[in-house]
Design an enzyme around this catalytic site. Structure first.
Site, PDB file in Angstrom:
ATOM      1  N   ALA A  10       0.956  -1.123   0.214  1.00 58.36           N
ATOM      2  CA  ALA A  10       0.089   0.018  -0.053  1.00 58.36           C
ATOM      3  C   ALA A  10       0.716   0.719   0.042  1.00 58.36           C
ATOM      4  CB  ALA A  10      -1.010   0.162   0.902  1.00 58.36           C
ATOM      5  N   GLY A  12       2.601   2.654  -2.445  1.00 53.37           N
ATOM      6  CA  GLY A  12       2.303   3.587  -4.044  1.00 53.37           C
ATOM      7  C   GLY A  12       1.796   4.964  -3.621  1.00 53.37           C
ATOM      8  N   ARG A  16      -1.039   8.544 -10.950  1.00 50.24           N
ATOM      9  CA  ARG A  16      -2.352   8.689 -11.524  1.00 50.24           C
ATOM     10  C   ARG A  16      -3.722   9.171 -10.782  1.00 50.24           C
ATOM     11  NH1 ARG A  16      -1.468   2.602 -13.883  1.00 50.24           N
ATOM     12  NH2 ARG A  16      -0.503   2.573 -11.791  1.00 50.24           N
TER      13      ARG A  16
HETATM   14  C1  UD1 Z   1       0.107  -4.411 -10.721  1.00 53.44           C
HETATM   15  C2  UD1 Z   1       0.791  -5.809 -11.930  1.00 53.44           C
HETATM   16  C3  UD1 Z   1      -0.456  -5.617 -12.569  1.00 53.44           C
HETATM   17  C4  UD1 Z   1      -1.222  -6.055 -11.816  1.00 53.44           C
HETATM   18  C5  UD1 Z   1      -1.650  -4.780 -11.503  1.00 53.44           C
HETATM   19  C6  UD1 Z   1      -3.432  -5.290 -10.910  1.00 53.44           C
HETATM   20  C7  UD1 Z   1       3.477  -4.940 -10.808  1.00 53.44           C
HETATM   21  C8  UD1 Z   1       4.927  -5.234 -11.421  1.00 53.44           C
HETATM   22  N1  UD1 Z   1       2.032  -4.955 -11.799  1.00 53.44           N
HETATM   23  O1  UD1 Z   1       0.235  -3.238 -11.914  1.00 53.44           O
HETATM   24  O2  UD1 Z   1       0.676  -7.202 -12.960  1.00 53.44           O
HETATM   25  O3  UD1 Z   1      -2.322  -6.258 -13.081  1.00 53.44           O
HETATM   26  O4  UD1 Z   1      -1.168  -4.483 -10.351  1.00 53.44           O
HETATM   27  O5  UD1 Z   1      -3.802  -4.282 -10.247  1.00 53.44           O
HETATM   28  O6  UD1 Z   1       3.235  -5.362  -9.577  1.00 53.44           O
HETATM   29  N2  UD1 Z   1       3.006  -0.330  -3.782  1.00 53.44           N
HETATM   30  C9  UD1 Z   1       3.908  -0.253  -3.297  1.00 53.44           C
HETATM   31  N3  UD1 Z   1       5.035   0.671  -3.564  1.00 53.44           N
HETATM   32  C10 UD1 Z   1       5.317   0.697  -4.795  1.00 53.44           C
HETATM   33  C11 UD1 Z   1       4.557   0.160  -6.002  1.00 53.44           C
HETATM   34  C12 UD1 Z   1       3.740   0.127  -5.889  1.00 53.44           C
HETATM   35  O7  UD1 Z   1       3.721  -0.782  -2.272  1.00 53.44           O
HETATM   36  O8  UD1 Z   1       7.024   1.174  -4.956  1.00 53.44           O
HETATM   37  C13 UD1 Z   1       1.857  -0.689  -3.922  1.00 53.44           C
HETATM   38  C14 UD1 Z   1       0.588  -0.164  -4.049  1.00 53.44           C
HETATM   39  O9  UD1 Z   1       0.217   1.173  -3.539  1.00 53.44           O
HETATM   40  C15 UD1 Z   1      -0.377  -0.166  -5.136  1.00 53.44           C
HETATM   41  C16 UD1 Z   1       0.679  -2.062  -5.497  1.00 53.44           C
HETATM   42  O10 UD1 Z   1       1.908  -1.949  -5.020  1.00 53.44           O
HETATM   43  O11 UD1 Z   1      -1.595  -0.745  -3.620  1.00 53.44           O
HETATM   44  C17 UD1 Z   1       0.203  -1.985  -7.091  1.00 53.44           C
HETATM   45  O12 UD1 Z   1       0.904  -1.360  -7.589  1.00 53.44           O
HETATM   46  P1  UD1 Z   1       0.227  -0.113  -8.884  1.00 53.44           P
HETATM   47  O13 UD1 Z   1       1.179   0.880  -8.699  1.00 53.44           O
HETATM   48  O14 UD1 Z   1      -1.662   0.397  -8.947  1.00 53.44           O
HETATM   49  O15 UD1 Z   1       0.766  -1.312 -10.027  1.00 53.44           O
HETATM   50  P2  UD1 Z   1       0.021  -1.708 -10.981  1.00 53.44           P
HETATM   51  O16 UD1 Z   1       1.040  -0.892 -11.824  1.00 53.44           O
HETATM   52  O17 UD1 Z   1      -1.939  -1.277 -10.614  1.00 53.44           O
HETATM   53 MG    MG Z   2      -2.704  -0.502  -9.008  1.00 53.48          MG
END
Ligand code: UD1
Ligand code: MG
Length: 447
Positions: A10, A12, A16
């Site tokens: 969580a 991220g 967007r």
């Molecule tokens: C991600 C998946 C993708 C999948 C999609 C489903 C990866 C690389 N990609 O993409 O394959 O189809 O989810 O919804 O995992 N987060 C962190 N730290 C970070 C980055 C993200 O904790 O450095 C958390 C975000 O808060 C979020 C989750 O990880 O809750 C997913 O990150 P997000 O950037 O939404 O990934 P997607 O591009 O949706």
């Molecule tokens: Mg996502």
């Protein structure tokens, strides 16, 4: 050790969303997305939950509370890096469930199915997939000729049209064997933008010839929220889920599409909700009520057999057989006892109103203790503010407050006393008296 540990990613930024609020703290039908994911895990066999949060995590902790552990990801370097941040000091054997924090519609049944499948086939890695009409934005599941999963290709890594058109996507919900996952995360290499994708772990498992499994679910449930359009789409899906549950429990919604009910709201059987009604979290409504049209009920409890018509009720409690509205506003801090009638254009704030009291027409009642069987005439105002402080009004049971009476608080009107139409009451009126004029002269009633 056979505990099931769960990690919710969580941290991220949610670029967007274009928001100062972290993405997973945006609400769906009144509840923060990350809390919805957490609530689903609470209903499963998962024993411990850790939430991976960013450095500034105060808001997360206030929202989520103390039922989970927290790990801080100081640099946002992708989902693989986020999970690695949470690596425990001592690696036990067992199962590790990982969930993205932005898939709020995830259901307990899917997490259960994922864990069951993982155990049943003794996989090293099991993940949730779905088939979407429009898979754009999601990681695509790559399978070989035998149908076995060999990897995941992220949207921005896609180079071939054939991969672009794959409609099976990664939902962002995984089950891993420990300690394999923790050791394997160390082997991830960064993307050109310096991000460590958790999804690359799948290819690693394939290369190591480990067993990879999957559970495929309905596309609605795993819808990820990355921007405000997706937020509104998921909100609509959730709203529909809530409405369907409520209707199946015996509540009539005459126009479900214009009825907005938050998560956690309870409504008794045979209540009818009319169009354009909003009922927010922490509200409970009894049976046989008529709510709406055009009602807003916020964090309030409404008893049985109540009629709330075109009115706003906020942070208040209303007992059985009460009617409010049209066009009245019950502001925070009110306790309205049974059989009270609050009619048109009345504002009530921080008042306790006793049984059977009536205020039929345009009034302001604030900071007042009003007994039972009181009649409040049209245009009555409790003048509770002297420009500096707020003051209380007390009206005894059985009193009759004439139309257009101004009650200059602090003030007390005794039991069974009456005030004349248009009177301005500046002094307390004892029991069984009348007060007339401006300012009013008080006369003891001849008994
Ligand atoms: C991600 C998946 C993708 C999948 C999609 C489903 C990866 C690389 N990609 O993409 O394959 O189809 O989810 O919804 O995992 N987060 C962190 N730290 C970070 C980055 C993200 O904790 O450095 C958390 C975000 O808060 C979020 C989750 O990880 O809750 C997913 O990150 P997000 O950037 O939404 O990934 P997607 O591009 O949706
Ligand atoms: Mg996502």
């Amino acid at each position: 050790m056979n505990e099931i540990e769960c990690y919710i990613l969580a941290a991220g930024i949610g670029t967007r969303m274009n928001s100062s609020l972290p993405k997973v703290l945006h609400k769906i039908c009144g509840t923060e997305m990350v809390k919805m994911v957490l609530n689903a895990t609470h209903q499963t066999a998962i024993s411990n939950v850790t939430v991976v949060v960013p450095r500034k995590s105060q808001q997360y902790k206030e929202t989520i509370g103390t039922s989970v552990k927290y790990k801080t990801q100081t640099d946002r370097k992708g989902t693989g890096h986020a999970l690695l941040t949470a690596k425990p000091d001592i690696l036990d054997s067992g199962i590790v469930v990982v969930l993205n924090g932005d898939i709020p519609l995830i259901r307990k049944e899917t997490i259960d199915a994922l864990i069951d499948q993982h155990k049943k086939y003794q996989n090293i890695l099991t993940l949730v997939t779905s088939r979407l009409q429009n898979p754009k934005g999601y990681g695509r599941i790559i399978r070989n000729d035998l149908g076995k999963i060999t990897g995941i290709t992220e949207q921005n890594e896609i180079q071939k049209k054939s991969v672009e058109s794959i409609n099976e996507i990664n939902a962002g919900i995984y089950c891993f064997d420990s300690p394999w996952i923790w050791n394997s995360l160390e082997a991830l290499t960064p993307s050109p933008r310096g991000e460590y994708f958790l999804t690359n772990i799948v290819q690693l498992a394939h290369i190591q010839n480990k067993k990879i499994g999957s559970v495929t679910v309905d596309s609605e449930e795993i819808k990820g929220v990355n921007n405000r359009i997706e937020l509104s789409e998921v909100e609509q899906l959730m709203r529909r889920r809530i409405r369907n549950t409520i209707m199946l429990s015996g509540v009539t919604l005459t126009d479900p599409d214009s009825t907005f009910i938050d998560q956690g709201v309870t409504i008794g059987a045979d209540t009818t909700i009319l169009p354009n009604t909003h009922i927010t979290q922490n509200s409970n409504i009894g049976s046989n009520c008529h709510i709406g049209p055009n009602a807003m009920i916020r964090e309030s409890n409404i008893g049985n057999n109540c009629k709330i018509h075109s009115a706003v009720i906020e942070q208040s409690t209303i007992h059985d057989n009460v009617s409010v509205g049209p066009f009245s506003h019950i502001r925070p801090g009110c306790l309205i006892e049974k059989e009270v009638h609050i009619g048109n254009y009345t504002e009530v704030k921080n008042c306790h109103i006793g049984e059977r009291t009536k205020s039929g027409h345009f009034c302001y009642l604030g900071d007042s203790e009003i007994g039972s069987d009181v009649n409040i005439g049209a245009g009555v105002v409790t003048c509770n503010y002297d420009g500096i402080s707020k003051h209380n009004t007390k009206i005894g049971s059985g009193a009759f407050i004439g139309s257009d009476t101004m009650l200059i608080a602090p003030i007390e009107i005794g039991k069974r006393s009456a005030t004349g139409a248009g009177s301005i009451i500046t002094k307390n009126v004892p029991d069984d008296s009348s007060a007339i004029g401006a300012p009013a002269r008080v006369r003891k009633k001849r008994l």
